[in-house]
Write an enzyme that holds these catalytic residues in place. Structure first.
Site, PDB file in Angstrom:
ATOM      1  N   LYS A 187     -16.006  29.489 -66.679  1.00 44.46           N
ATOM      2  CA  LYS A 187     -15.912  29.854 -68.090  1.00 44.46           C
ATOM      3  C   LYS A 187     -15.048  28.357 -68.478  1.00 44.46           C
ATOM      4  CE  LYS A 187     -12.308  31.813 -71.744  1.00 44.46           C
ATOM      5  NZ  LYS A 187     -11.379  32.554 -71.272  1.00 44.46           N
ATOM      6  N   GLU A 229       4.740  30.918 -52.917  1.00 43.99           N
ATOM      7  CA  GLU A 229       4.137  31.187 -51.591  1.00 43.99           C
ATOM      8  C   GLU A 229       4.999  30.348 -50.414  1.00 43.99           C
ATOM      9  OE1 GLU A 229       0.122  32.882 -49.672  1.00 43.99           O
ATOM     10  OE2 GLU A 229       0.034  31.041 -50.942  1.00 43.99           O
TER      11      GLU A 229
END
Length: 451
Positions: A419, A242
């Site tokens: 997680k 990007e």
């Protein structure tokens, strides 16, 4: 003549080198520890030599005394002992070895021949791939993988017995114990609170750093990359799909120099800023951060580029939703979810092959903005099924002041560990320094409430 041709066609090996290595270990048990991490059983070309090395390897793992007699007894137990042959051969090995002082030279000879055999085998496999008339890009990728596997000493992807893994595990446990149990297993992120929560950035881990636009995920990833390059003196690969390389380096310069990013971009600099920039430039010139801002890179491209880097410690990818599949396909049509699933799986495989942590940034759905509590959850991940499954660690960034101008937590960010395969989940509070596009650790670092 026919027999001479047959001998010439034998795979490269050195009988004398293999015998000298084994003889050295039999006459001097002290040199075994020097040899064990340099050779593997498959490095020995002759079956009898390979069986003797495997026996010594196993005995060394379990701290058993090694000499001609004990090795013969162990081989009897393992069923690799030949009556009237093995014992005489062990004696011969000890008699023909002049000294164990040159054992590392003998090891180099054996390794060199094993490497030549691996190259020959890979060449044959690559030739077979070419003859299958598959796609050129896939054939090239497979060929690079085979050569790279040889470079890493993993040309043989055989199943490994526990006995071959135990020495490394025990050595690591011993090292951690000697350091008082406070040693960080992985590379430091530069944020002590985050390190304590996730045990640092560990080898072969796929770390997903996700947030809504504007939360600072690129800044946090760059902060981690710069810290690893500076403190661990490792090479860091940054793939930016990007932002341009100039924009990334400007951010790094702002972080290191503590000069506002807006002033760097506009050129509105004070006299004191130039001194800071000069010092920061000196630091940045000494670190090894490689940047690739090609927006069309696939995981296979990144993998190939990383294999060519020495001393690689970390890979950063910004960001997942902009990536293309190995075949160059984008996300158009119904295959979008399948492509993202393939990419996340390939990223995990890449982390494992390179044996370094891979940090991949990801955008989030707008679903969290419709909830009263806008803290992101795993279900907010785009195509979350595959990404959540493949990632070892999932980190979310959240700033309350992004949504609430009257927030009491001004410039305070939450790093939510959603997680964590290495431990618990939870939240860590960080200081957000927007003017320097940087994160820091707060005094009060942990939120005891679990997610």
């Amino acid at each position: 003549m026919a027999n001479e041709d047959l001998l010439l066609r034998q795979m490269p090996h050195s009988l004398e080198g293999e015998q000298a290595v084994l003889g050295s270990m039999l006459i001097d048990a002290e040199c075994i520890k020097e040899v064990m991490d340099k050779l593997r059983p498959s490095d020995f070309y002759l079956r009898q030599n390979r069986e003797i090395f495997e026996t010594i390897y196993s005995m060394f793992t379990y701290a058993k005394p090694v000499d001609g007699i004990t090795v013969a007894e162990e081989m009897q137990k393992r069923g690799t002992y030949e009556e009237n042959v093995t014992r005489n051969y062990l004696v011969q090995l000890m008699e023909i070895t002049p000294t164990s002082a040159n054992v590392m030279e003998y090891v180099e000879i054996v390794r060199d021949k094993a490497l030549l055999r691996a190259v020959a085998q890979a060449a044959g496999e690559i030739q077979a791939l070419v003859q299958e008339n598959g796609e050129a890009s896939e054939t090239l990728e497979a060929a690079e993988q085979k050569i790279y596997a040889i470079r890493r000493g993993q040309s043989a992807r055989d199943m490994v017995p526990i006995s071959a893994v135990l020495p490394d595990v025990l050595d690591n446990l011993s090292e951690l114990s000697e350091q008082g149990g406070n040693h960080l297993p992985g590379l430091s992120t530069g944020l002590s609170a985050v390190d304590l929560k996730i045990s640092g950035l560990n080898k072969s881990d796929l770390v997903l750093l996700a947030a809504r636009p504007g939360m600072g995920k690129t800044s946090m990833a760059l902060n981690m990359a710069l810290h690893v390059a500076k403190s661990a003196r490792k090479t860091v690969a940054v793939f930016s799909l990007e932002m341009s390389k100039e924009q990334l380096v400007t951010r790094l310069l702002s972080t290191e120099a503590l000069v506002e990013n807006t002033r760097l971009k506009s050129g509105n600099l004070r006299e004191t800023d130039w001194a800071k920039i000069a010092d920061a430039t000196t630091v940045l010139n000494q670190v090894d951060i490689r940047i690739d801002d090609n927006p069309m890179l696939s995981v296979a491209d990144m993998n190939a580029k990383c294999r060519r880097l020495d001393n690689l410690g970390l890979v950063v990818i910004d960001y997942l939703q902009l990536m293309t599949s190995a075949g160059g396909k984008g996300y158009a049509g119904e295959n979008r979810q399948q492509v993202v699933s393939d990419i996340s799986r390939m990223l995990k495989i890449m982390a494992k092959e390179l044996d370094v942590p891979v940090i991949c940034l990801s955008q989030l759905f707008r679903a969290n903005e419709k909830r009263e509590d806008k803290r992101p959850m795993l279900s907010d991940l785009r195509e979350s099924g595959a990404i959540e499954q493949d990632a070892d660690i999932v980190l979310f960034l959240f700033r309350d002041d992004y949504y609430n101008e009257d927030s009491e937590k001004r410039n305070i960010a939450e790093c939510i560990v959603a997680k964590n395969r290495h431990g618990e989940t939870g939240k860590v509070e960080l200081r957000w320094l927007p003017e320097y596009t940087s994160f820091g650790t707060l005094e009060r670092r942990f939120d005891d409430d679990e997610e």
